[in-house]
Motif scaffolding. Structure first.
Motif, PDB file in Angstrom:
ATOM      1  N   ALA A 114       0.830  -1.207   0.000  1.00 15.08           N
ATOM      2  CA  ALA A 114       0.000   0.000   0.000  1.00 15.08           C
ATOM      3  C   ALA A 114       0.866   1.260   0.000  1.00 15.08           C
ATOM      4  O   ALA A 114       0.657   2.179  -0.809  1.00 15.08           O
ATOM      5  N   VAL A 115       1.868   1.283   0.886  1.00 19.47           N
ATOM      6  CA  VAL A 115       2.714   2.467   0.985  1.00 19.47           C
ATOM      7  C   VAL A 115       3.504   2.682  -0.299  1.00 19.47           C
ATOM      8  O   VAL A 115       3.689   3.808  -0.763  1.00 19.47           O
ATOM      9  N   GLN A 116       3.987   1.587  -0.895  1.00 18.67           N
ATOM     10  CA  GLN A 116       4.716   1.679  -2.156  1.00 18.67           C
ATOM     11  C   GLN A 116       3.894   2.400  -3.216  1.00 18.67           C
ATOM     12  O   GLN A 116       4.410   3.189  -4.010  1.00 18.67           O
ATOM     13  N   ASN A 117       2.594   2.148  -3.217  1.00 21.02           N
ATOM     14  CA  ASN A 117       1.703   2.749  -4.210  1.00 21.02           C
ATOM     15  C   ASN A 117       1.005   4.010  -3.696  1.00 21.02           C
ATOM     16  O   ASN A 117       0.048   4.479  -4.307  1.00 21.02           O
ATOM     17  N   GLN A 118       1.551   4.528  -2.556  1.00 23.29           N
ATOM     18  CA  GLN A 118       1.030   5.771  -1.983  1.00 23.29           C
ATOM     19  C   GLN A 118      -0.466   5.653  -1.677  1.00 23.29           C
ATOM     20  O   GLN A 118      -1.263   6.536  -1.990  1.00 23.29           O
ATOM     21  N   LEU A 119      -0.820   4.529  -1.080  1.00 25.73           N
ATOM     22  CA  LEU A 119      -2.207   4.271  -0.709  1.00 25.73           C
ATOM     23  C   LEU A 119      -2.290   3.954   0.770  1.00 25.73           C
ATOM     24  O   LEU A 119      -1.328   3.450   1.368  1.00 25.73           O
ATOM     25  N   THR A 120      -3.423   4.223   1.356  1.00 24.00           N
ATOM     26  CA  THR A 120      -3.710   3.719   2.692  1.00 24.00           C
ATOM     27  C   THR A 120      -4.203   2.283   2.552  1.00 24.00           C
ATOM     28  O   THR A 120      -4.592   1.845   1.448  1.00 24.00           O
ATOM     29  N   PRO A 121      -4.224   1.501   3.651  1.00 21.37           N
ATOM     30  CA  PRO A 121      -4.762   0.138   3.546  1.00 21.37           C
ATOM     31  C   PRO A 121      -6.189   0.116   3.008  1.00 21.37           C
ATOM     32  O   PRO A 121      -6.551  -0.777   2.228  1.00 21.37           O
ATOM     33  N   GLU A 122      -7.012   1.086   3.399  1.00 22.44           N
ATOM     34  CA  GLU A 122      -8.393   1.134   2.900  1.00 22.44           C
ATOM     35  C   GLU A 122      -8.422   1.424   1.400  1.00 22.44           C
ATOM     36  O   GLU A 122      -9.212   0.833   0.653  1.00 22.44           O
ATOM     37  N   ALA A 313      11.015  -0.963  -3.097  1.00 21.16           N
ATOM     38  CA  ALA A 313      11.555  -1.148  -1.743  1.00 21.16           C
ATOM     39  C   ALA A 313      12.681  -0.158  -1.470  1.00 21.16           C
ATOM     40  O   ALA A 313      12.775   0.409  -0.376  1.00 21.16           O
ATOM     41  N   GLN A 314      13.538   0.063  -2.474  1.00 24.65           N
ATOM     42  CA  GLN A 314      14.620   1.027  -2.310  1.00 24.65           C
ATOM     43  C   GLN A 314      14.068   2.445  -2.099  1.00 24.65           C
ATOM     44  O   GLN A 314      14.565   3.196  -1.255  1.00 24.65           O
ATOM     45  N   ARG A 315      13.050   2.807  -2.861  1.00 22.32           N
ATOM     46  CA  ARG A 315      12.461   4.138  -2.698  1.00 22.32           C
ATOM     47  C   ARG A 315      11.862   4.307  -1.301  1.00 22.32           C
ATOM     48  O   ARG A 315      12.011   5.346  -0.663  1.00 22.32           O
ATOM     49  N   ARG A 316      11.189   3.263  -0.837  1.00 19.23           N
ATOM     50  CA  ARG A 316      10.545   3.372   0.472  1.00 19.23           C
ATOM     51  C   ARG A 316      11.590   3.490   1.585  1.00 19.23           C
ATOM     52  O   ARG A 316      11.440   4.301   2.517  1.00 19.23           O
ATOM     53  N   LEU A 317      12.644   2.700   1.506  1.00 15.91           N
ATOM     54  CA  LEU A 317      13.680   2.778   2.524  1.00 15.91           C
ATOM     55  C   LEU A 317      14.427   4.109   2.457  1.00 15.91           C
ATOM     56  O   LEU A 317      14.872   4.635   3.485  1.00 15.91           O
ATOM     57  N   SER A 318      14.579   4.660   1.263  1.00 19.38           N
ATOM     58  CA  SER A 318      15.188   5.988   1.138  1.00 19.38           C
ATOM     59  C   SER A 318      14.335   7.040   1.842  1.00 19.38           C
ATOM     60  O   SER A 318      14.861   7.965   2.467  1.00 19.38           O
ATOM     61  N   SER A 375      22.815   3.686   6.353  1.00 19.59           N
ATOM     62  CA  SER A 375      23.192   3.319   4.987  1.00 19.59           C
ATOM     63  C   SER A 375      22.153   3.823   4.001  1.00 19.59           C
ATOM     64  O   SER A 375      21.042   4.203   4.363  1.00 19.59           O
ATOM     65  N   ASP A 376      22.522   3.800   2.722  1.00 15.61           N
ATOM     66  CA  ASP A 376      21.527   3.839   1.665  1.00 15.61           C
ATOM     67  C   ASP A 376      20.904   2.442   1.599  1.00 15.61           C
ATOM     68  O   ASP A 376      21.434   1.494   2.199  1.00 15.61           O
ATOM     69  N   PRO A 377      19.792   2.272   0.892  1.00 14.89           N
ATOM     70  CA  PRO A 377      19.220   0.928   0.770  1.00 14.89           C
ATOM     71  C   PRO A 377      20.242  -0.070   0.216  1.00 14.89           C
ATOM     72  O   PRO A 377      20.954   0.240  -0.744  1.00 14.89           O
ATOM     73  N   VAL A 378      20.316  -1.230   0.844  1.00 14.65           N
ATOM     74  CA  VAL A 378      21.281  -2.271   0.482  1.00 14.65           C
ATOM     75  C   VAL A 378      20.522  -3.502   0.001  1.00 14.65           C
ATOM     76  O   VAL A 378      19.667  -4.029   0.726  1.00 14.65           O
ATOM     77  N   VAL A 379      20.825  -3.970  -1.191  1.00 13.82           N
ATOM     78  CA  VAL A 379      20.168  -5.144  -1.753  1.00 13.82           C
ATOM     79  C   VAL A 379      20.965  -6.388  -1.392  1.00 13.82           C
ATOM     80  O   VAL A 379      22.189  -6.436  -1.566  1.00 13.82           O
ATOM     81  N   LEU A 386      17.737  -1.303   5.199  1.00 11.39           N
ATOM     82  CA  LEU A 386      18.266  -0.021   5.674  1.00 11.39           C
ATOM     83  C   LEU A 386      19.008  -0.328   6.966  1.00 11.39           C
ATOM     84  O   LEU A 386      18.430  -0.890   7.903  1.00 11.39           O
ATOM     85  N   LEU A 387      20.300   0.012   7.030  1.00  8.40           N
ATOM     86  CA  LEU A 387      21.157  -0.362   8.156  1.00  8.40           C
ATOM     87  C   LEU A 387      21.512   0.860   8.987  1.00  8.40           C
ATOM     88  O   LEU A 387      21.678   1.961   8.463  1.00  8.40           O
ATOM     89  N   GLN A 388      21.677   0.623  10.268  1.00 10.98           N
ATOM     90  CA  GLN A 388      22.281   1.619  11.153  1.00 10.98           C
ATOM     91  C   GLN A 388      23.237   0.910  12.108  1.00 10.98           C
ATOM     92  O   GLN A 388      22.869  -0.071  12.753  1.00 10.98           O
ATOM     93  N   VAL A 389      24.477   1.411  12.182  1.00 10.71           N
ATOM     94  CA  VAL A 389      25.455   0.878  13.127  1.00 10.71           C
ATOM     95  C   VAL A 389      25.233   1.541  14.477  1.00 10.71           C
ATOM     96  O   VAL A 389      25.264   2.766  14.591  1.00 10.71           O
ATOM     97  N   VAL A 390      25.014   0.725  15.503  1.00  9.26           N
ATOM     98  CA  VAL A 390      24.736   1.232  16.847  1.00  9.26           C
ATOM     99  C   VAL A 390      26.025   1.408  17.648  1.00  9.26           C
ATOM    100  O   VAL A 390      26.205   2.401  18.357  1.00  9.26           O
TER     101      VAL A 390
END
Length: 438
Positions: A114-122, A313-318, A375-379, A386-390
Motif C-alpha cells: 500500500a505504501v509503495q503505491n502511496q495508498l492507505t490500507p483502505e 523497496a529502495q524508494r521506500r527505505l530511502s 546506509s543507503d538501501p542495500v540489496v 536499511l542499516l544503522q550501526v549502533v
C-alpha cells in the motif's frame, strides 16, 4: 548450467523478484485470457505467454538501465521461461512444506504494498476491488511469497555440511595468515658491501661488522655503535627502523628475529645483497588471529516480491532514511512497523556480530558506516535493507566463538552451490510440461 545462464543469472533473478504483472493482479494459477496460451505447466501451476512476454520486457528494461548485454532473443526467452518455471516449482514446494506465516507478518507485507503505491490500507482494498481482485486471494498470494522465502532459507541452509576438519583447516589458515600481521620494531647495524666487490674487500667489510658485533656483545649500547659504524639511513636514530608489520619487512629480517626476546640481538650476522647486518629486536606486537571487531547493527528489511519490486523497496527505505535524518521518526518504531524480519519486535536489532556473520553485501555496507551512520538501501539475497550501526568493539573470541565464526564463513562460501543443487532437485521432482505455441 550453461555459461550463458550463469553469466546472466543475477539479472534474471532480479527481474524474477520484481513486479512482473499489472499492479496488484492476482497470481497463483495464471488465468488464460483471450488470445493468450499456456507455455508451461508446472505441477498444478500454469505459465502463460502473456506472463512470459511481460517478464521479458522487464528484463530488457533492467538490462538497458544497467547497460548490460543480453544473449540472443531465443536464448533469452529460454532463460526467462526457466526462471518462471523455477519460481512455480519453489512455490508449489513451499505450499506443501512451508512454515506457518502469522497474520502480523502478512499485515506488514500488505502495508508495504500500500505504501509503495502511496495508498492507505483502505485505499488498497478499494483499488483491488476495482481491479476485480479478491482481497482474500491477494493476501494468500502475499503469504505464498513469504512462505517460499522461509522454505528456501531453511532448506538451503540445511543442505550445507561443514565438517570439523574443514573448521580446523579454516582456523589453521587464519592463524598462519595472522603471522604476517605481527609487527616488529627492528634496529640494525649495516656494513654495506658494494656490488662486484672482490673477496678481499668482502673480508674487510666482514671484519668491520664483526667488530661492531663484538662491541655490542661486550656491553656497549647497540644504538651508540649503530650511530658510529652503521651505514644505514637510520643510523642517527640508532638504526631503529620503527614498528612495521611482518609483510612490510624483508623475510630474512623476520626469520632472524622471530625467535628473539624483546631487547635481544641476533646471535649471528645476516648477509644480504646489501651487505652485513647485525639485528636487534627492539619491540614486538603479536597479532591475535582471533581478536576481532564486533559491530552492533540494526536494520529494516523489505522483502522483494511480486507485490513489492526492488526499486519500490529502495524508494521506500530511502524515504525512511530521510525521515530518520530529519528526526521525524525513530528507527525502532519504523522497524517494528515495517521490517519483514524476525528482528522487527526488537526494533530491528541484530545484536553483536563478528565478521562473516552476515552475507557479504550486507557486511560491506555495515563496515563502511561510522557508529550512528545510516546506509543507503542495500540489496541482498533476502531483500532490501536499511542499516544503522549502533556501536563497535574489539573482543578476543573464545574457542567456541572461533569455531562458530569459521562455520558461518564456510556456510556462506557454500551457499550458492547449495542453492543451485536444491533448486535442481526440486525441478527434477516436479512435473514440468513445455508447450508449443498453438
Amino acid at each position: 548450467m550453461t555459461d550463458v545462464l550463469t553469466r546472466f543469472r543475477p539479472l534474471l533473478l532480479a527481474a524474477a523478484l520484481a513486479l512482473t504483472v499489472p499492479l496488484l493482479q492476482a497470481q497463483g494459477r495464471a488465468a488464460v485470457r483471450n488470445g493468450d496460451f499456456i507455455v508451461a505447466v508446472v505441477n498444478q501451476e500454469l505459465v502463460t505467454a502473456s506472463e512470459l512476454d511481460t517478464r521479458l520486457e522487464r528484463v530488457r528494461r533492467e538490462a538497458a538501465r544497467g547497460r548490460a548485454t543480453l544473449p540472443p532473443e531465443d536464448e533469452l526467452r529460454r532463460q526467462v521461461l526457466d526462471t518462471l518455471i523455477d519460481e512455480r516449482v519453489q512455490l508449489t514446494h513451499a505450499r506443501e512444506n512451508g512454515p506457518r506465516v502469522d497474520e502480523a507478518e502478512v499485515d506488514r507485507a500488505v502495508i508495504n504494498v500500500a505504501v509503495q503505491n502511496q495508498l492507505t490500507p483502505e485505499q488498497l482494498r478499494e483499488r483491488l476491488r476495482r481491479e476485480g481482485v479478491d482481497y482474500g486471494r491477494f493476501r494468500s498470494n502475499v503469504r505464498d511469497q513469504l512462505v517460499t522465502e522461509r522454505v528456501r532459507e531453511r532448506e538451503v541452509i540445511a543442505r550445507i555440511r561443514v565438517t570439523d576438519s574443514e573448521v580446523d583447516a579454516f582456523l589453521d589458515k587464519r592463524r598462519a595468515e595472522s603471522g604476517n600481521a605481527t609487527e616488529y620494531n627492528i634496529a640494525q647495524i649495516l656494513v654495506s658491501v658494494r656490488e662486484g666487490a672482490d673477496a678481499a674487500e668482502v673480508a674487510q667489510r666482514r671484519a668491520r661488522a664483526d667488530a661492531a658485533m663484538a662491541r655490542v656483545r661486550n656491553g656497549e649500547s647497540f644504538e651508540a655503535v649503530a650511530r658510529e659504524l652503521s651505514e644505514d639511513p637510520n643510523r642517527q636514530q640508532g638504526g631503529v627502523l620503527g614498528m612495521r608489520a611482518a609483510d612490510r619487512l624483508p623475510d630474512v629480517f623476520v626469520e632472524s628475529v622471530r625467535g628473539l626476546k624483546v631487547g635481544e640481538t641476533a646471535p649471528a650476522l645476516l648477509r644480504t645483497g646489501a651487505g652485513f647486518h647485525l639485528l636487534k629486536l627492539v619491540d614486538k606486537r603479536e597479532a591475535d588471529a582471533f581478536r576481532v571487531p564486533q559491530t552492533r547493527v540494526r536494520h529494516i528489511l523489505l522483502r522483494v516480491s511480486p507485490q513489492l519490486s526492488q526499486e519500490a523497496a529502495q524508494r521506500r527505505l530511502s524515504e525512511f532514511k530521510r525521515r530518520l535524518e530529519a528526526g521525524s521518526a525513530s528507527f525502532e518504531a519504523l522497524a517494528r512497523e515495517n521490517s519483514e524480519d524476525g528482528s522487527a519486535p526488537q526494533g530491528g536489532d541484530l545484536g553483536w556480530a563478528a565478521p562473516g556473520t552476515f552475507v557479504p553485501e550486507f557486511e560491506q555496507a555495515m563496515n563502511a558506516l561510522p557508529v550512528g551512520g545510516l546506509s543507503d538501501p542495500v540489496v541482498s539475497r533476502f531483500g532490501v535493507h536499511l542499516l544503522q550501526v549502533v556501536d563497535r568493539r574489539q573482543i578476543t573470541m573464545d574457542v567456541k566463538q572461533q569455531r562458530d565464526m569459521a562455520r558461518n564463513a564456510l556456510r556462506e562460501q557454500k551457499f550458492d552451490d547449495a542453492y543451485a543443487e536444491w533448486l535442481a532437485d526440486l525441478r527434477a521432482r516436479a512435473y514440468v510440461e513445455i508447450r508449443e505455441a498453438p
